[in-house]
Structure formats: structure tokens, C-alpha cells
Scaffold this active site. Sequence first.
Site, PDB file in Angstrom:
ATOM      1  N   ASN A   8       0.887  -1.297  -0.092  1.00  0.00           N
ATOM      2  CA  ASN A   8      -0.149  -0.098   0.024  1.00  0.00           C
ATOM      3  C   ASN A   8       0.908   1.369   0.051  1.00  0.00           C
ATOM      4  O   ASN A   8       1.510   1.364   1.058  1.00  0.00           O
ATOM      5  CB  ASN A   8      -0.975  -0.148   1.293  1.00  0.00           C
ATOM      6  CG  ASN A   8      -1.717   1.265   1.501  1.00  0.00           C
ATOM      7  OD1 ASN A   8      -1.738   2.093   0.597  1.00  0.00           O
ATOM      8  ND2 ASN A   8      -2.467   1.297   2.656  1.00  0.00           N
ATOM      9  N   LYS A  33       0.115   4.423  -0.256  1.00  0.00           N
ATOM     10  CA  LYS A  33      -0.677   5.445   0.576  1.00  0.00           C
ATOM     11  C   LYS A  33      -0.272   6.682  -0.372  1.00  0.00           C
ATOM     12  O   LYS A  33      -0.348   6.490  -1.683  1.00  0.00           O
ATOM     13  CB  LYS A  33       0.115   5.561   2.069  1.00  0.00           C
ATOM     14  CG  LYS A  33       0.090   4.463   2.617  1.00  0.00           C
ATOM     15  CD  LYS A  33       0.030   4.610   4.275  1.00  0.00           C
ATOM     16  CE  LYS A  33       0.025   3.225   4.951  1.00  0.00           C
ATOM     17  NZ  LYS A  33       0.035   3.426   6.312  1.00  0.00           N
ATOM     18  N   HIS A  38      -9.454   1.374   5.166  1.00  0.00           N
ATOM     19  CA  HIS A  38      -8.104   1.452   5.614  1.00  0.00           C
ATOM     20  C   HIS A  38      -8.289   2.379   7.113  1.00  0.00           C
ATOM     21  O   HIS A  38      -9.089   3.306   6.731  1.00  0.00           O
ATOM     22  CB  HIS A  38      -7.191   2.036   4.662  1.00  0.00           C
ATOM     23  CG  HIS A  38      -5.735   1.843   5.434  1.00  0.00           C
ATOM     24  ND1 HIS A  38      -5.232   2.824   6.224  1.00  0.00           N
ATOM     25  CD2 HIS A  38      -4.770   1.049   5.207  1.00  0.00           C
ATOM     26  CE1 HIS A  38      -4.046   2.812   6.809  1.00  0.00           C
ATOM     27  NE2 HIS A  38      -3.610   1.595   5.963  1.00  0.00           N
ATOM     28  N   GLU A  67      -6.651   4.789   8.224  1.00  0.00           N
ATOM     29  CA  GLU A  67      -6.398   6.038   8.058  1.00  0.00           C
ATOM     30  C   GLU A  67      -7.499   6.647   7.302  1.00  0.00           C
ATOM     31  O   GLU A  67      -7.846   8.074   7.575  1.00  0.00           O
ATOM     32  CB  GLU A  67      -5.110   6.441   7.002  1.00  0.00           C
ATOM     33  CG  GLU A  67      -3.826   5.975   7.764  1.00  0.00           C
ATOM     34  CD  GLU A  67      -2.886   5.293   6.867  1.00  0.00           C
ATOM     35  OE1 GLU A  67      -2.665   5.556   5.546  1.00  0.00           O
ATOM     36  OE2 GLU A  67      -1.934   4.920   7.525  1.00  0.00           O
ATOM     37  N   GLU A 114      -5.295  -5.123  10.548  1.00  0.00           N
ATOM     38  CA  GLU A 114      -4.362  -3.991  10.784  1.00  0.00           C
ATOM     39  C   GLU A 114      -4.740  -3.203  11.962  1.00  0.00           C
ATOM     40  O   GLU A 114      -5.331  -2.241  12.061  1.00  0.00           O
ATOM     41  CB  GLU A 114      -4.602  -3.048   9.466  1.00  0.00           C
ATOM     42  CG  GLU A 114      -3.995  -3.785   8.357  1.00  0.00           C
ATOM     43  CD  GLU A 114      -3.362  -2.665   7.492  1.00  0.00           C
ATOM     44  OE1 GLU A 114      -2.418  -2.878   6.907  1.00  0.00           O
ATOM     45  OE2 GLU A 114      -4.155  -1.440   7.099  1.00  0.00           O
ATOM     46  N   GLY A 166       2.489   2.150  10.736  1.00  0.00           N
ATOM     47  CA  GLY A 166       3.608   3.092  10.589  1.00  0.00           C
ATOM     48  C   GLY A 166       4.251   3.530  11.970  1.00  0.00           C
ATOM     49  O   GLY A 166       4.664   4.613  12.091  1.00  0.00           O
ATOM     50  N   SER A 213       3.510  -2.202  10.470  1.00  0.00           N
ATOM     51  CA  SER A 213       4.749  -2.296  10.561  1.00  0.00           C
ATOM     52  C   SER A 213       5.492  -3.701  10.165  1.00  0.00           C
ATOM     53  O   SER A 213       6.257  -4.174  10.937  1.00  0.00           O
ATOM     54  CB  SER A 213       5.161  -1.998  11.971  1.00  0.00           C
ATOM     55  OG  SER A 213       4.797  -0.756  12.452  1.00  0.00           O
TER      56      SER A 213
END
Length: 256
Positions: free
Chosen positions: A9, A11, A97, A99, A169, A175, A215
Amino acid sequence: MRHFLIAGNWKMNKTASEGVSLVESLLALASPSSSVEVVLAPPFTAIPAVAHVLSGQAGRFALAAQNVFWEERGAFTGEISPAMLADLGCRYVIVGHSERRHLLGETDDMVNKKVHALLRHGLRPILCVGETKAERQQGRTHAVVARHVTQGLDRVSAEQMKLVTLAYEPVWAIGTGDAATPDQAAEVHRHIRALVASHWSTSISTELRILYGGSVTAGNVAQYLASPEVNGALVGGACLDADGFAKIIRIADSII
Ligand code: PGA
């Protein structure tokens, strides 16, 4: 024989020309066997250029988008439809996701509409689910993941479930370098499989691919893939470096 899906991904990283360089380097470094499907999810703007570089690689490398809108067409400024993504050669689309859920207010209802829009076009959703740190500390991991799975996949038929991939996730692992332990990942994957078995069927839950994300690096991916509960990885930061991502692909290949 086990099959892994390794997804990258990107991003909001890489212009189209930077994306082409990354994929050219990756193709020079990684040549996955038929047991590993590598999925690349560039930003919308780089999809056509990446599709061009990947032409001829079908079966080993597939394209994904990072988001989609649920309507077919019309006055939805800034949005992208499933047909537009299918037309560019996308096979998968990431939905839900964290985010998008946490920074952009995406709800389970919106995620569900996206899932159905993709399925209408034969596109394969990669549905991301996972709890925040506070939710884990409050003992709500299972409840949050259950809500993401059951509401995100509401009214999805058993036949359509064959097109769905889930990605666990945990938000606190994305991250941050603070990856979930392989046991934590496997435990939530088992919970998801039990849920899917009770909502659909045991055979659907056995066939369902569940990726771990958060991660993941070349240094830790083997630990996740060693668990029979884990069918692959959704990789963010570490997929932006061709060497590192190629290493992850090679490790997946060596575990098969
Ligand atoms: P990360 O991101 O690998 O950089 O933690 C994973 C993701 O958000 O899909």
C-alpha cells in the site's frame, strides 16, 4: 500448498514517474513463484503508468487501488468509480483502511457500500479491520473487529465472499514500528475466521484470506507467515523501497 498474498500500500507516496522507477526496480529484483501473488496499490494518479510497466506480469503481480466511491457515475466531485478502476486493470481495491476511517471519517456503512460497489464490478475488496490502542487496552479488540467485519460485509453473499480478502491491521501498529506479535495477530485472525464461519460457513472461513498489516518489514514478515492463520501481509512503509519489498516477496516464496 499454501498461497500468500503480499500487498504493498503506497498510500500518498510516489508520483507516476517515481512509481514507474520503483516497479521497474522491483521487477528486476523479485520474481515470485505462482504461490505468491504480489499486489501493488499505488495512488490513483500512478495507476495507468504502473499498469503499463506491469503488462505481461499478470498472475504474478496485480494492481490495486487504495479507495473507491460507491456510485456508478455522476456529480461526485473528486471521486473515482469501480468501473474507472476496472478499466485501468485494477483487480483489487483496499477499503476501510484505518487512515480513511480515522482521518477522513469513513464509517462501516460507507465501507459496506464500497464493498458492494466493487463486487458488482467483479473487483476484489481488501477490507481492512482493526482496533485502536485505546480499544485494545479496554479489551474491545474482538468487538471492534467483529463490527468492522460484520457491518463492512453486511449482505455479502457466500458466492461474493470468494472475492473478499480481509486485512487485520491494528491501528496502533500502523506506521509505528510497534508491530503486533505473531501471537496477537494469529489470535485475532482466529476470531475473524470464527465470525466468518458463523455468518457464512466453515468452508468460506477456511478459504478466506486474512492478511496481517502494521509495521511489516523484511525483518519480521517470516514470523507472521509461519502461522497457518496468516495468508499474507499488507505492507505500507516497507513497500516503498524496492530492495526491502523484494526481500519480503522472496521470504514469502521461501516459506511456501
Ligand atoms: P505500515 O502500514 O506497514 O507502514 O505500518 C501498513 C498499512 O497501513 O497498510
